[in-house]
Design a protein around this motif. Structure first.
Motif, PDB file in Angstrom:
ATOM      1  N   GLU A 162       0.826  -1.216   0.000  1.00  0.00           N
ATOM      2  CA  GLU A 162       0.000   0.000   0.000  1.00  0.00           C
ATOM      3  C   GLU A 162       0.860   1.266   0.000  1.00  0.00           C
ATOM      4  O   GLU A 162       0.869   2.029   0.958  1.00  0.00           O
ATOM      5  N   GLU A 180       2.001   2.133   3.657  1.00  0.00           N
ATOM      6  CA  GLU A 180       1.171   2.141   4.864  1.00  0.00           C
ATOM      7  C   GLU A 180       1.165   0.820   5.630  1.00  0.00           C
ATOM      8  O   GLU A 180       1.200   0.807   6.853  1.00  0.00           O
ATOM      9  N   THR A 181       1.077  -0.286   4.913  1.00  0.00           N
ATOM     10  CA  THR A 181       0.871  -1.576   5.582  1.00  0.00           C
ATOM     11  C   THR A 181       2.180  -2.238   5.984  1.00  0.00           C
ATOM     12  O   THR A 181       2.254  -2.904   7.021  1.00  0.00           O
ATOM     13  N   ARG A 204       2.063   2.938   9.897  1.00  0.00           N
ATOM     14  CA  ARG A 204       1.276   3.589   8.845  1.00  0.00           C
ATOM     15  C   ARG A 204       1.877   4.923   8.393  1.00  0.00           C
ATOM     16  O   ARG A 204       1.291   5.998   8.579  1.00  0.00           O
TER      17      ARG A 204
END
Length: 341
Positions: A162, A180-181, A204
């Motif tokens: 992500e 993010e992940t 994140r």
């Protein structure tokens, strides 16, 4: 009687003739300098599917440009003639012609082109020479490099899970892509179009920004509520700043032109944290509109602008007093903001 001293070619001039003589030519007045153009703000309205054009001096919207899809990340070209804005289809799992980087001509305020990228582009960065654009494709887990001369994708790189934020170093040497992940930052070498390093940050990571001298980078971490301070030469975290007691959910990051301050938008607490880059301490907090997301500074660093997604406005912060000097109503759910020269 002829007044003494008034003779021309041996002929005496009478008083009436004297008064009829033309006087000295009036001094030529220099042409007026053209009026300086007010700086413009370009604000991407995610729900409004538009870009608002704002007169930064009058603090009012002067134009609204429809773009058709969800606009989020937004930047001006280095020469200030074009605005680039990332557009995403409503169904991010399927790549379509609607996933693109739109190009807006600043003079005509019209969309003039759409450049292809990967699926669900959210943020991007431009090289200092304006030749290439690097976009994060959130759903695909990749970053795309687009040649702006040929309008073609010249490389697609696998990055973290992500991918979100993108920042290009001031000298164009490195491209940082946050994920993010996986809680990572991927380091791309634009000369080889390879991911040469990857490092962990807090939970994140959203946005990234380089200091003007390129020695440091700053990464906002939404869930941790922190700002990671990165040695951009070694690509490693050298400090962490807690923001709003870890509850701010920070996103947008901007660094002052002199590199002394870092401004971070805290979406959950509707504030901007002001961080001293030398001491890595929060030296001020400014309450702005609801859910500030994207942030941008005027070129002289005097004004900070925040795109506030839940109050549908842009806050204008005086960086000298750290007070809100005004609020500008824009479109629905503003996401990002860019400032013209």
């Amino acid at each position: 009687m002829t007044p003494p001293g008034f003779r021309r070619a041996g002929v005496a001039l009478g008083l009436g003739a004297l008064l009829a003589l033309p006087g000295p030519a009036p001094a030529q007045r220099a042409p007026a300098a053209p009026a300086a153009r007010a700086p413009l703000l370009f604000v991407s309205n995610e729900a409004g599917r538009s870009v608002s054009v704002v007169d930064a001096v009058a603090r009012r919207v002067v134009a609204t440009i429809p773009v058709g899809e969800r606009p989020r990340g937004i930047h001006l070209s280095p020469d200030g003639r074009r605005v680039y804005v990332a557009l995403s289809d409503d169904q991010p799992t399927t790549q379509s012609g609607r996933d693109a980087i739109a190009v807006i001509d600043v003079a005509t305020r019209r969309v003039t082109a759409r450049y292809p990228v990967g699926t669900d582009p959210e943020q991007f960065g431009l090289t200092p020479d304006g030749a290439r654009l690097y976009a994060s494709n959130e759903d695909a887990g990749t970053a795309s490099a687009t040649d702006l001369g040929t309008r073609r994708v010249i490389a697609t790189l696998v990055v973290g899970i992500e991918p979100e934020g993108v920042a290009v170093s001031p000298d164009g040497r490195w491209v940082y892509v946050t994920a993010e992940t996986s809680n990572t930052v991927s380091v791309i070498d634009p000369r080889t179009h390879r991911v040469t390093a990857s490092f962990l940050v807090d939970v994140r990571p959203r946005a990234a920004a380089f200091a003007p001298d390129g020695a440091r980078a700053y990464v906002s971490n939404e869930i941790s509520g922190t700002l990671s301070v990165v040695d951009a030469r070694r690509h490693e975290v050298v400090g962490t700043v807690e923001l709003e007691r870890g509850e701010g959910k920070p996103v947008g990051v901007a660094v002052s032109p002199d590199g002394r301050r870092v401004y971070v938008a805290n979406g959950a607490t509707s504030t901007v944290s002001v961080v001293d880059a030398r001491t890595l301490r929060v030296v001020g907090t400014v309450r702005v509109g609801r859910r500030p997301w994207g942030v941008a500074l005027s070129r002289d660093g005097r004004w900070l602008y925040t795109a506030n997604g839940l109050s549908d406005d842009v806050s204008v912060v005086d960086t000298r007093t750290l007070r809100v000097a005004g609020s500008i109503r824009v479109g629905r759910r503003p996401w990002g903001v860019a400032v013209s020269r």
